[in-house]
Design a protein around this motif. Structure first.
Motif, PDB file in Angstrom:
ATOM      1  N   ILE A 137     -19.152 158.378  96.139  1.00  0.00           N
ATOM      2  CA  ILE A 137     -18.824 159.566  95.365  1.00  0.00           C
ATOM      3  C   ILE A 137     -19.930 160.591  95.558  1.00  0.00           C
ATOM      4  O   ILE A 137     -21.104 160.306  95.328  1.00  0.00           O
ATOM      5  CB  ILE A 137     -18.671 159.245  93.866  1.00  0.00           C
ATOM      6  N   GLN A 138     -19.544 161.789  95.975  1.00  0.00           N
ATOM      7  CA  GLN A 138     -20.505 162.855  96.208  1.00  0.00           C
ATOM      8  C   GLN A 138     -20.965 163.466  94.886  1.00  0.00           C
ATOM      9  O   GLN A 138     -20.172 163.673  93.973  1.00  0.00           O
ATOM     10  CB  GLN A 138     -19.853 163.935  97.075  1.00  0.00           C
ATOM     11  N   CYS A 139     -22.261 163.743  94.787  1.00  0.00           N
ATOM     12  CA  CYS A 139     -22.821 164.318  93.556  1.00  0.00           C
ATOM     13  C   CYS A 139     -22.588 165.829  93.514  1.00  0.00           C
ATOM     14  O   CYS A 139     -23.530 166.628  93.594  1.00  0.00           O
ATOM     15  CB  CYS A 139     -24.313 164.005  93.466  1.00  0.00           C
ATOM     16  N   GLU A 140     -21.322 166.214  93.398  1.00  0.00           N
ATOM     17  CA  GLU A 140     -20.967 167.618  93.297  1.00  0.00           C
ATOM     18  C   GLU A 140     -19.924 167.813  92.211  1.00  0.00           C
ATOM     19  O   GLU A 140     -19.423 166.845  91.619  1.00  0.00           O
ATOM     20  CB  GLU A 140     -20.490 168.144  94.645  1.00  0.00           C
ATOM     21  N   TYR A 141     -19.567 169.063  91.973  1.00  0.00           N
ATOM     22  CA  TYR A 141     -18.760 169.427  90.819  1.00  0.00           C
ATOM     23  C   TYR A 141     -17.438 168.682  90.739  1.00  0.00           C
ATOM     24  O   TYR A 141     -17.011 168.256  89.667  1.00  0.00           O
ATOM     25  CB  TYR A 141     -18.511 170.943  90.833  1.00  0.00           C
ATOM     26  N   PHE A 142     -16.765 168.518  91.884  1.00  0.00           N
ATOM     27  CA  PHE A 142     -15.444 167.910  91.878  1.00  0.00           C
ATOM     28  C   PHE A 142     -15.487 166.403  92.160  1.00  0.00           C
ATOM     29  O   PHE A 142     -14.504 165.827  92.614  1.00  0.00           O
ATOM     30  CB  PHE A 142     -14.528 168.600  92.908  1.00  0.00           C
ATOM     31  N   ALA A 143     -16.622 165.775  91.893  1.00  0.00           N
ATOM     32  CA  ALA A 143     -16.797 164.357  92.216  1.00  0.00           C
ATOM     33  C   ALA A 143     -15.722 163.484  91.586  1.00  0.00           C
ATOM     34  O   ALA A 143     -15.226 162.537  92.205  1.00  0.00           O
ATOM     35  CB  ALA A 143     -18.179 163.888  91.778  1.00  0.00           C
ATOM     36  N   MET A 144     -15.356 163.756  90.347  1.00  0.00           N
ATOM     37  CA  MET A 144     -14.413 162.904  89.623  1.00  0.00           C
ATOM     38  C   MET A 144     -12.956 163.297  89.866  1.00  0.00           C
ATOM     39  O   MET A 144     -12.051 162.576  89.465  1.00  0.00           O
ATOM     40  CB  MET A 144     -14.708 162.968  88.125  1.00  0.00           C
ATOM     41  N   GLU A 145     -12.764 164.455  90.526  1.00  0.00           N
ATOM     42  CA  GLU A 145     -11.408 164.944  90.734  1.00  0.00           C
ATOM     43  C   GLU A 145     -10.618 164.007  91.647  1.00  0.00           C
ATOM     44  O   GLU A 145     -11.060 163.649  92.728  1.00  0.00           O
ATOM     45  CB  GLU A 145     -11.435 166.345  91.358  1.00  0.00           C
ATOM     46  N   GLY A 146      -9.464 163.609  91.226  1.00  0.00           N
ATOM     47  CA  GLY A 146      -8.607 162.760  92.042  1.00  0.00           C
ATOM     48  C   GLY A 146      -8.917 161.277  91.954  1.00  0.00           C
ATOM     49  O   GLY A 146      -8.165 160.454  92.470  1.00  0.00           O
ATOM     50  N   LEU A 147     -10.031 160.923  91.305  1.00  0.00           N
ATOM     51  CA  LEU A 147     -10.414 159.512  91.250  1.00  0.00           C
ATOM     52  C   LEU A 147      -9.438 158.681  90.426  1.00  0.00           C
ATOM     53  O   LEU A 147      -9.222 157.509  90.706  1.00  0.00           O
ATOM     54  CB  LEU A 147     -11.825 159.350  90.691  1.00  0.00           C
ATOM     55  N   THR A 148      -8.845 159.304  89.398  1.00  0.00           N
ATOM     56  CA  THR A 148      -7.885 158.573  88.571  1.00  0.00           C
ATOM     57  C   THR A 148      -6.715 158.077  89.413  1.00  0.00           C
ATOM     58  O   THR A 148      -6.300 156.919  89.308  1.00  0.00           O
ATOM     59  CB  THR A 148      -7.348 159.470  87.436  1.00  0.00           C
ATOM     60  N   GLY A 169     -17.984 148.185  94.259  1.00  0.00           N
ATOM     61  CA  GLY A 169     -19.042 149.063  93.782  1.00  0.00           C
ATOM     62  C   GLY A 169     -18.758 150.522  94.063  1.00  0.00           C
ATOM     63  O   GLY A 169     -17.903 150.865  94.883  1.00  0.00           O
ATOM     64  N   ILE A 170     -19.483 151.394  93.370  1.00  0.00           N
ATOM     65  CA  ILE A 170     -19.401 152.839  93.553  1.00  0.00           C
ATOM     66  C   ILE A 170     -20.786 153.338  93.921  1.00  0.00           C
ATOM     67  O   ILE A 170     -21.790 152.948  93.309  1.00  0.00           O
ATOM     68  CB  ILE A 170     -18.881 153.523  92.277  1.00  0.00           C
ATOM     69  N   LEU A 171     -20.841 154.180  94.946  1.00  0.00           N
ATOM     70  CA  LEU A 171     -22.114 154.652  95.484  1.00  0.00           C
ATOM     71  C   LEU A 171     -22.217 156.168  95.358  1.00  0.00           C
ATOM     72  O   LEU A 171     -21.330 156.890  95.798  1.00  0.00           O
ATOM     73  CB  LEU A 171     -22.237 154.251  96.960  1.00  0.00           C
ATOM     74  N   LEU A 172     -23.296 156.642  94.753  1.00  0.00           N
ATOM     75  CA  LEU A 172     -23.538 158.080  94.647  1.00  0.00           C
ATOM     76  C   LEU A 172     -24.212 158.577  95.924  1.00  0.00           C
ATOM     77  O   LEU A 172     -25.246 158.045  96.341  1.00  0.00           O
ATOM     78  CB  LEU A 172     -24.421 158.381  93.435  1.00  0.00           C
ATOM     79  N   THR A 173     -23.608 159.595  96.547  1.00  0.00           N
ATOM     80  CA  THR A 173     -24.127 160.146  97.803  1.00  0.00           C
ATOM     81  C   THR A 173     -24.480 161.626  97.629  1.00  0.00           C
ATOM     82  O   THR A 173     -24.192 162.228  96.606  1.00  0.00           O
ATOM     83  CB  THR A 173     -23.099 159.994  98.934  1.00  0.00           C
ATOM     84  N   MET A 174     -25.089 162.202  98.666  1.00  0.00           N
ATOM     85  CA  MET A 174     -25.525 163.614  98.638  1.00  0.00           C
ATOM     86  C   MET A 174     -26.401 163.859  97.398  1.00  0.00           C
ATOM     87  O   MET A 174     -26.303 164.884  96.726  1.00  0.00           O
ATOM     88  CB  MET A 174     -24.326 164.571  98.614  1.00  0.00           C
ATOM     89  N   TYR A 175     -27.255 162.905  97.090  1.00  0.00           N
ATOM     90  CA  TYR A 175     -28.029 162.919  95.843  1.00  0.00           C
ATOM     91  C   TYR A 175     -29.260 163.799  95.973  1.00  0.00           C
ATOM     92  O   TYR A 175     -30.108 163.583  96.840  1.00  0.00           O
ATOM     93  CB  TYR A 175     -28.445 161.491  95.493  1.00  0.00           C
TER      94      TYR A 175
END
Length: 242
Positions: A137-148, A169-175
């Motif tokens: 998951i990219q650390c940007e504004y729309f990160a959660m969009e579409g995940l549901t 697992g979930i990985l935070l990227t572009m941190y």
């Protein structure tokens, strides 16, 4: 490796986590199911004319050894016919892919599948043949969009495969810790998903972007970079969880 959004570090993670696991002595197979074939070319290997997962030949005959010890790859294919077969919703094609992967499973400690940036039939075929799903998951504004929607798709596959598939697992990227937004996304993702989020994060690092153009992993291209360190840390965490 699944995310319906492009540019979130999915293929970068597939390639470099696979390489890190291989360098840690784990026999690792990377399977490229993305028609863009970026995982294949990132290792300096050419895409194949026919995707091995939809051929009648034994899968082991199509496996290519990379320049990284213990890391092999099933090259991707840009052939439209093969992409259509891989994306077919029919049970026959799904069983063919799953059968191919199962046939070589005993020879590897890890089999990593790089999926296309979508939640279409091709990704669902990959999920059905897998045992765990990892989401960058990219650390940007729309990160959660579409995940549901993505999570609902994964849950359907979990039910359809009698629990064969689990959340890995979930990985935070572009941190970027200097950005307030990064901290907000980090907090939101960890609050929502809990312990399945990796402690390791992948920073913004130009080495991760440059390495594929040289047909190398970040460990070959820039072994002392922040990106190389991040994927080493992620590898250690994956091994601890396993």
């Amino acid at each position: 490796m699944v995310n319906q959004k492009g540019g979130v570090g999915k293929t970068t993670t597939a390639v470099n986590l696979s390489a890190a696991l291989a360098m840690a002595g784990q026999r690792t197979l990377l399977v490229d199911m993305d028609p863009q074939c970026n995982a294949t070319t990132s290792l300096g290997i050419s895409p194949t004319d026919g995707h091995p997962l939809v051929q009648s030949d034994q899968l082991e005959e199509s496996i290519v050894e990379s320049k990284v010890k213990n890391l092999s790859i099933v090259p991707g294919s840009r052939t439209f016919h093969d992409v259509d077969k891989l994306a077919s919703p029919g049970d026959t094609e799904t069983q063919l892919v799953r059968g191919h992967l199962d046939s070589v499973m005993e020879g590897y400690d890890f089999i990593m599948v790089d999926c296309p940036p979508s939640i279409g039939a091709l990704t669902q075929t990959a999920l059905t043949a897998s045992t765990e799903v990892l989401m960058p998951i990219q650390c940007e504004y729309f990160a959660m969009e579409g995940l549901t929607q993505l999570i609902q798709t994964i849950k359907k596959v979990i039910v359809a495969t009698d629990g064969r598939l689990t959340f890995g697992g979930i990985l935070l990227t572009m941190y970027d810790p200097t950005l307030e937004l990064t901290g907000e996304v980090d907090e939101e993702v960890r609050d929502f998903f809990g312990d399945i989020v990796f402690d390791s994060v992948v920073p913004r690092d130009v080495s991760l972007s440059e390495a594929p153009s040289h047909g190398k992993t970040v460990f070959q291209y820039a072994p002392r970079s922040r990106g190389a360190f991040a994927y080493t840390q992620l590898c250690m965490e994956v091994l601890q969880r396993d």
